[in-house]
Design an enzyme around this catalytic site. Structure first.
Site, PDB file in Angstrom:
ATOM      1  N   HIS A 131       0.842  -1.199   0.000  1.00 21.85           N
ATOM      2  CA  HIS A 131       0.000   0.000   0.000  1.00 21.85           C
ATOM      3  C   HIS A 131       0.874   1.245   0.000  1.00 21.85           C
ATOM      4  O   HIS A 131       1.824   1.352   0.781  1.00 21.85           O
ATOM      5  CB  HIS A 131      -0.927   0.031   1.208  1.00 21.85           C
ATOM      6  CG  HIS A 131      -1.780   1.267   1.270  1.00 21.85           C
ATOM      7  ND1 HIS A 131      -2.752   1.541   0.330  1.00 21.85           N
ATOM      8  CD2 HIS A 131      -1.781   2.326   2.123  1.00 21.85           C
ATOM      9  CE1 HIS A 131      -3.336   2.682   0.616  1.00 21.85           C
ATOM     10  NE2 HIS A 131      -2.752   3.191   1.695  1.00 21.85           N
ATOM     11  N   SER A 132       0.556   2.198  -0.877  1.00 18.53           N
ATOM     12  CA  SER A 132       1.252   3.475  -0.972  1.00 18.53           C
ATOM     13  C   SER A 132       2.740   3.233  -1.224  1.00 18.53           C
ATOM     14  O   SER A 132       3.093   2.590  -2.213  1.00 18.53           O
ATOM     15  CB  SER A 132       0.982   4.287   0.297  1.00 18.53           C
ATOM     16  OG  SER A 132       1.290   5.651   0.108  1.00 18.53           O
ATOM     17  N   MET A 133       3.635   3.727  -0.373  1.00 12.35           N
ATOM     18  CA  MET A 133       5.053   3.449  -0.566  1.00 12.35           C
ATOM     19  C   MET A 133       5.305   1.949  -0.666  1.00 12.35           C
ATOM     20  O   MET A 133       6.173   1.493  -1.418  1.00 12.35           O
ATOM     21  CB  MET A 133       5.884   4.029   0.584  1.00 12.35           C
ATOM     22  CG  MET A 133       7.377   3.775   0.449  1.00 12.35           C
ATOM     23  SD  MET A 133       8.359   4.271   1.882  1.00 12.35           S
ATOM     24  CE  MET A 133       8.059   2.877   2.976  1.00 12.35           C
ATOM     25  N   SER A 168      -1.627  -0.953  -4.123  1.00  5.73           N
ATOM     26  CA  SER A 168      -2.740  -0.193  -3.555  1.00  5.73           C
ATOM     27  C   SER A 168      -2.326   1.248  -3.274  1.00  5.73           C
ATOM     28  O   SER A 168      -1.247   1.503  -2.714  1.00  5.73           O
ATOM     29  CB  SER A 168      -3.197  -0.860  -2.249  1.00  5.73           C
ATOM     30  OG  SER A 168      -4.067  -0.029  -1.512  1.00  5.73           O
TER      31      SER A 168
END
Length: 246
Positions: free
Chosen positions: A90-92, A117
């Site tokens: 997710h994200s990074m 994500s």
């Protein structure tokens, strides 16, 4: 290097036919994935990555680069155990999962599926300046994304523990220089919130060029942390794809 430093297994399931490695967001920790591990057991053996500089690794210096983080995760995972391996970030964490997938492929044990994500595709580069913010601005930015309880970052002791790792993670993103887009040898599923202020649906759809098989974009209602409190829904998406592997 001991994998115990890098990998957490909250519900070890040796009999599960597939493994899923989960990568947290900037400033995040392995425990973020505990609810998803709960939702997926016992069909999936969930491994959550613990980056240095947080929780039980808070005395360690955070790593300065995305690719260095990915290389360390590959080393921690060790040899394949014969079960299909999928990655979810997710994200990074999506970027680190992607770089981990590339390294696993070069080692001859590429993942069977990549889930990304809340993060734009690597070639959608933009200036990353969050790591340059002052302390109050960094806290405000984090609170605006909705991933951290604002009351936690109001505590000076928690701030002192959390902000160095958070700033280091954003600095790692700022220094990330991806190679030109090249499809992986596996399908890619992108997930995003329809009101995410940092990742648009178009940004998420751009992951399609990185897929070596089918590509799917799943859009959920919510912002950058659309998945908070909705792990059963996320688990349903992940399970649908993982069942096809076995």
């Amino acid at each position: 290097m001991s994998s115990d430093r890098w990998i957490r297994r909250y519900h070890p399931t040796e009999s599960a036919p597939v493994r899923l490695v989960c990568f947290p967001h900037a400033g995040g920790s392995a425990s973020y994935w505990h609810p998803l591990s709960t939702a997926l057991r016992p069909e999936v053996d969930v491994l959550a990555v613990q980056y240095p500089g947080r929780q039980d690794r808070f005395t360690e210096t955070p790593l300065a680069g995305i690719t260095e983080l990915a290389a360390q995760v590959v080393a921690a995972l060790g040899r394949p155990d014969g079960r299909p391996l999928a990655l979810l970030g997710h994200s990074m964490g999506a970027v680190i999962a992607y770089e981990t997938a590339r390294r696993l492929e070069r080692a001859g044990s590429g993942p069977a599926h990549l889930f990304v994500s809340g993060r734009r595709a690597p070639d959608r580069g933009r200036p990353e300046t969050v790591h340059l913010l002052g302390e109050e601005e960094l806290v405000a930015h984090t609170a605006a994304l909705g991933g951290t309880d604002p009351s936690l970052l109001a505590d000076p002791e928690i701030r002192a523990l959390a902000l160095p790792a958070l700033r280091a993670d954003y600095a790692a993103l700022a220094g990330y220089r991806p190679d030109p887009p090249r499809p992986l040898g596996c399908p890619v599923t992108a997930l995003v919130g329809d009101a995410d202020p940092v990742t648009s649906e178009d940004d998420a759809r751009a992951w399609e060029q990185y897929s070596g098989g089918e590509f799917e974009l799943d859009v959920f209602s919510g912002g950058h942390f659309y998945l908070n409190g909705r792990h059963d829904e996320i688990a349903a998406v992940v399970s649908r794809h993982l069942k096809a592997l076995v």
